[in-house]
Design an enzyme around this catalytic site. Structure first.
Site, PDB file in Angstrom:
ATOM      1  N   PRO A   1       5.504  -3.927  -7.205  1.00  0.00           N
ATOM      2  CA  PRO A   1       4.393  -4.450  -7.346  1.00  0.00           C
ATOM      3  C   PRO A   1       3.161  -3.645  -7.265  1.00  0.00           C
ATOM      4  O   PRO A   1       2.870  -3.258  -8.299  1.00  0.00           O
ATOM      5  CB  PRO A   1       4.000  -4.346  -5.325  1.00  0.00           C
ATOM      6  CG  PRO A   1       5.962  -4.482  -4.860  1.00  0.00           C
ATOM      7  CD  PRO A   1       6.233  -3.263  -6.619  1.00  0.00           C
ATOM      8  N   GLU A   2       2.954  -5.455  -8.111  1.00  0.00           N
ATOM      9  CA  GLU A   2       1.356  -4.192  -9.666  1.00  0.00           C
ATOM     10  C   GLU A   2       0.046  -4.571  -7.716  1.00  0.00           C
ATOM     11  O   GLU A   2       0.323  -5.358  -7.012  1.00  0.00           O
ATOM     12  CB  GLU A   2       0.834  -5.015 -10.464  1.00  0.00           C
ATOM     13  CG  GLU A   2       1.885  -4.568 -11.212  1.00  0.00           C
ATOM     14  CD  GLU A   2       1.897  -5.354 -12.584  1.00  0.00           C
ATOM     15  OE1 GLU A   2       0.224  -6.003 -13.643  1.00  0.00           O
ATOM     16  OE2 GLU A   2       2.934  -5.265 -13.545  1.00  0.00           O
TER      17      GLU A   2
END
Length: 296
Positions: free
Chosen positions: A2-3
């Site tokens: 996840p960014e």
């Protein structure tokens, strides 16, 4: 992994349930995730009231009423879900299937609030995520944060700032943007997208965007604007919707469907009048997607 937009989405999804709630009990179902939990972790969190949720780069921050902050990183496959009453099904429709095996439910926040009792469950099949604690006043000096650059959404990120960082650098532009000491929380997906929007090649030297006197060139101004825009669009859409990422209510964002170059190898470039094709190359072990025809 996840960014930043995914972590921001999780933070916003959890806030209505967690902010203002008392942690009646923090249940740890194993001794560690990627790293061991802090000493007396459950005891330090249990009985505390959550005064706010925040985010720094890709870290979720849970501020407690005693001045401590719980630090959480989702790793590759970590996710949170909210449960109420006897219900254990995660609400929302999933674009990709996620694990529902309870053996991957490693941490449970048992919460009490005026609205009733709820549980916030951390699930992580691969266990690359982790949790830690620190004093809120000491976060800036914490090893996770002390070397981080400015947020891509904040006023500290500017063309002038990047000009100082990039001056005389032969490092490829994409690698420079992924360096967390330059910009915090900017990851592979959104770097590819921002470079496409600004028509800049990921393989050009970062220093070529800076004048001999150290001033930012116009293309660097465009790059900063593109970074801000692509992150804002992703947050507004609810994250990139990659396989292991879910929002706090169990649903997925759909910004993935709007990607212009990421994971679009061999497809036509979307730049009007370009006529080029999206290519995939490897840089420092990561996939880079770009159009060589219009990204110079």
């Amino acid at each position: 992994m996840p960014e930043l937009p995914e972590v921001e989405t999780v933070k916003r999804g959890l806030a209505p349930t967690m902010e203002g709630a008392r942690v009646a009990r923090l249940e740890l179902r194993r001794k560690d995730l990627r790293f061991p939990f802090p000493d007396a972790f459950s005891e330090k969190v249990s009985g505390r009231t959550i005064v706010g949720l925040g985010r720094r780069a890709k870290y979720l921050l849970v501020d407690l009423d005693d001045g401590n902050t719980l630090i959480s990183h989702l790793g590759m496959s970590g996710s949170f879900r909210v449960e109420e009453g006897a219900a254990s099904d995660t609400p929302g429709q999933f674009h990709h299937a996620r694990s529902k095996d309870e053996k991957h439910d490693h941490v449970v926040f048992h919460l009490e609030s005026p609205g009733g009792s709820r549980r916030v469950v951390y699930n992580d099949p691969r266990r690359f995520g982790f949790m830690d604690m620190a004093r809120r006043a000491d976060l800036a000096a914490h090893p996770f944060f002390r070397d981080l650059g400015p947020e891509p959404t904040g006023n500290e990120l500017s063309a002038a700032y990047l000009a100082e960082r990039f001056r005389d650098k032969a490092q490829p532009l994409k690698s420079a943007l992924l360096d967390q000491k330059n910009i915090a929380g900017l990851g592979n997906i959104y770097v590819c997208e921002a470079l496409w929007r600004s028509h800049l090649s990921p393989i050009r030297a970062a220093g070529t965007l800076v004048t001999a006197s150290g001033k930012p060139k116009e293309k660097l101004n465009l790059l900063v604007a593109s970074i801000r825009d692509v992150i804002a669009d992703a947050i507004a859409a609810g994250g990139s919707s990659l396989r292991d990422h879910i929002q706090a209510d169990g649903s997925l964002g759909y910004f993935q469907h709007s990607f212009s170059v990421y994971d679009r190898e061999s497809q036509a470039c979307g730049t009007p009048g370009c006529g080029g094709t999206v290519a995939r190359i490897a840089q420092a072990g990561r996939a880079t997607f770009y159009c060589a025809a219009c990204q110079k």
